[in-house]
Write a protein that holds these residues in place. Structure first.
Motif, PDB file in Angstrom:
ATOM      1  N   GLY A  57       0.847  -1.186   0.000  1.00  0.00           N
ATOM      2  CA  GLY A  57       0.000   0.000   0.000  1.00  0.00           C
ATOM      3  C   GLY A  57       0.880   1.232   0.000  1.00  0.00           C
ATOM      4  N   ASP A  58       0.287   2.370   0.247  1.00  0.00           N
ATOM      5  CA  ASP A  58       1.042   3.615   0.227  1.00  0.00           C
ATOM      6  C   ASP A  58       1.936   3.743   1.460  1.00  0.00           C
ATOM      7  OD1 ASP A  58      -0.034   4.474  -2.206  1.00  0.00           O
ATOM      8  OD2 ASP A  58      -1.769   5.369  -1.222  1.00  0.00           O
ATOM      9  N   ALA A  59       3.022   4.472   1.294  1.00  0.00           N
ATOM     10  CA  ALA A  59       3.932   4.752   2.402  1.00  0.00           C
ATOM     11  C   ALA A  59       3.599   6.138   2.921  1.00  0.00           C
ATOM     12  CB  ALA A  59       5.373   4.681   1.937  1.00  0.00           C
ATOM     13  N   PRO A  60       3.084   6.238   4.136  1.00  0.00           N
ATOM     14  CA  PRO A  60       2.704   7.547   4.674  1.00  0.00           C
ATOM     15  C   PRO A  60       3.852   8.548   4.643  1.00  0.00           C
ATOM     16  CG  PRO A  60       2.016   5.766   6.141  1.00  0.00           C
ATOM     17  CD  PRO A  60       2.880   5.158   5.084  1.00  0.00           C
ATOM     18  N   GLY A  61       3.554   9.731   4.110  1.00  0.00           N
ATOM     19  CA  GLY A  61       4.538  10.804   4.068  1.00  0.00           C
ATOM     20  C   GLY A  61       5.581  10.666   2.980  1.00  0.00           C
ATOM     21  N   LYS A  62       5.442   9.663   2.132  1.00  0.00           N
ATOM     22  CA  LYS A  62       6.423   9.449   1.065  1.00  0.00           C
ATOM     23  C   LYS A  62       5.742   9.611  -0.284  1.00  0.00           C
ATOM     24  CE  LYS A  62       9.887   8.258   3.664  1.00  0.00           C
ATOM     25  NZ  LYS A  62      11.226   8.764   3.614  1.00  0.00           N
ATOM     26  N   GLU A  63       6.188  10.582  -1.041  1.00  0.00           N
ATOM     27  CA  GLU A  63       5.673  10.808  -2.391  1.00  0.00           C
ATOM     28  C   GLU A  63       6.565  10.039  -3.368  1.00  0.00           C
ATOM     29  OE1 GLU A  63       3.063  12.040  -5.145  1.00  0.00           O
ATOM     30  OE2 GLU A  63       2.894  12.494  -3.007  1.00  0.00           O
ATOM     31  N   PRO A  64       6.002   9.132  -4.165  1.00  0.00           N
ATOM     32  CA  PRO A  64       6.833   8.364  -5.094  1.00  0.00           C
ATOM     33  C   PRO A  64       7.535   9.250  -6.132  1.00  0.00           C
ATOM     34  CG  PRO A  64       4.636   7.400  -4.914  1.00  0.00           C
ATOM     35  CD  PRO A  64       4.600   8.725  -4.206  1.00  0.00           C
ATOM     36  N   SER A  65       8.784   8.935  -6.415  1.00  0.00           N
ATOM     37  CA  SER A  65       9.539   9.585  -7.487  1.00  0.00           C
ATOM     38  C   SER A  65       9.010   9.106  -8.834  1.00  0.00           C
ATOM     39  CB  SER A  65      11.022   9.223  -7.410  1.00  0.00           C
ATOM     40  OG  SER A  65      11.523   9.356  -6.115  1.00  0.00           O
ATOM     41  N   ALA A  66       8.539   7.859  -8.839  1.00  0.00           N
ATOM     42  CA  ALA A  66       8.001   7.256 -10.059  1.00  0.00           C
ATOM     43  C   ALA A  66       7.019   6.161  -9.668  1.00  0.00           C
ATOM     44  CB  ALA A  66       9.113   6.678 -10.910  1.00  0.00           C
ATOM     45  N   THR A  67       6.048   5.943 -10.541  1.00  0.00           N
ATOM     46  CA  THR A  67       5.087   4.851 -10.368  1.00  0.00           C
ATOM     47  C   THR A  67       5.134   3.988 -11.618  1.00  0.00           C
ATOM     48  OG1 THR A  67       3.649   6.198  -8.973  1.00  0.00           O
ATOM     49  CG2 THR A  67       2.658   4.259 -10.002  1.00  0.00           C
TER      50      THR A  67
ATOM     51  N   VAL B 136       4.971   4.079 -16.954  1.00  0.00           N
ATOM     52  CA  VAL B 136       5.754   4.762 -15.931  1.00  0.00           C
ATOM     53  C   VAL B 136       5.339   6.219 -15.862  1.00  0.00           C
ATOM     54  CG1 VAL B 136       8.066   5.413 -15.162  1.00  0.00           C
ATOM     55  CG2 VAL B 136       7.704   3.223 -16.302  1.00  0.00           C
ATOM     56  N   ASP B 137       5.038   6.662 -14.660  1.00  0.00           N
ATOM     57  CA  ASP B 137       4.808   8.077 -14.384  1.00  0.00           C
ATOM     58  C   ASP B 137       5.932   8.528 -13.471  1.00  0.00           C
ATOM     59  OD1 ASP B 137       2.315   8.316 -15.740  1.00  0.00           O
ATOM     60  OD2 ASP B 137       1.334   7.331 -14.048  1.00  0.00           O
ATOM     61  N   GLY B 138       6.599   9.607 -13.846  1.00  0.00           N
ATOM     62  CA  GLY B 138       7.668  10.117 -13.001  1.00  0.00           C
ATOM     63  C   GLY B 138       9.030   9.979 -13.664  1.00  0.00           C
ATOM     64  N   ASN B 139      10.043   9.789 -12.857  1.00  0.00           N
ATOM     65  CA  ASN B 139      11.437   9.829 -13.270  1.00  0.00           C
ATOM     66  C   ASN B 139      11.868   8.550 -13.994  1.00  0.00           C
ATOM     67  OD1 ASN B 139      14.220  10.107 -13.486  1.00  0.00           O
ATOM     68  ND2 ASN B 139      14.350  11.259 -11.575  1.00  0.00           N
TER      69      ASN B 139
END
Length: 134
Positions: free
Chosen positions: A60-70, A99-102
């Motif tokens: 699931g999501d990591a609280p407080g962590k915005e992904p660099s890429a998905t 891929v979204d992001g870097n």
């Protein structure tokens, strides 16, 4: 055959990153990237976040962590990738992996992953999951 549920996706695909973090050569290189990578799998649906600086794998999501890429793909594609059967740039070009992001940093990670293919395959064999071998 494919993974039965999100826990299996986490165990095997997330587990390969846990193994990588412990590797003397690969672990530090992953940390240095500073990436927070999110995998969005389908069939079965599972979201895994790999926090490379903190060396953590989250279901699931990591609280407080915005992904660099998905990276979005079927779990079957992720399984095949970790067995060395999917070429990342080609899979992206064909739309099998979105891929979204870097993207540039993701492509830099690919050579590191190659060293983990035998470990992933061995884990599947040891767990009697030869049905997942491609």
């Amino acid at each position: 055959m494919s993974f039965a549920n999100e826990d299996e996706v986490r165990r095997y695909i997330g587990g390969i990153f846990e193994t990588a973090f412990k590797d003397q050569e690969i672990g530090p290189k992953l940390v240095e990237t500073g990436l927070v990578l999110k995998f969005a799998f389908t069939e079965p649906d599972a979201h895994i976040v790999i926090d490379m600086p903190e060396q953590q794998v989250h279901l699931g999501d990591a609280p407080g962590k915005e992904p660099s890429a998905t990276m979005s793909m079927q779990s079957e594609t992720g399984n095949a990738y970790w067995q060395g059967k999917v070429n990342l740039p080609f899979a992206m070009a064909r739309g099998k992996i979105k891929v979204d992001g870097n993207v540039a940093n993701l492509l830099k990670l690919a050579p590191l992953g190659k060293k983990l293919y035998p470990v992933y395959i061995e884990t599947l064999r040891n767990d009697g999951r030869t049905d997942l071998l491609v």
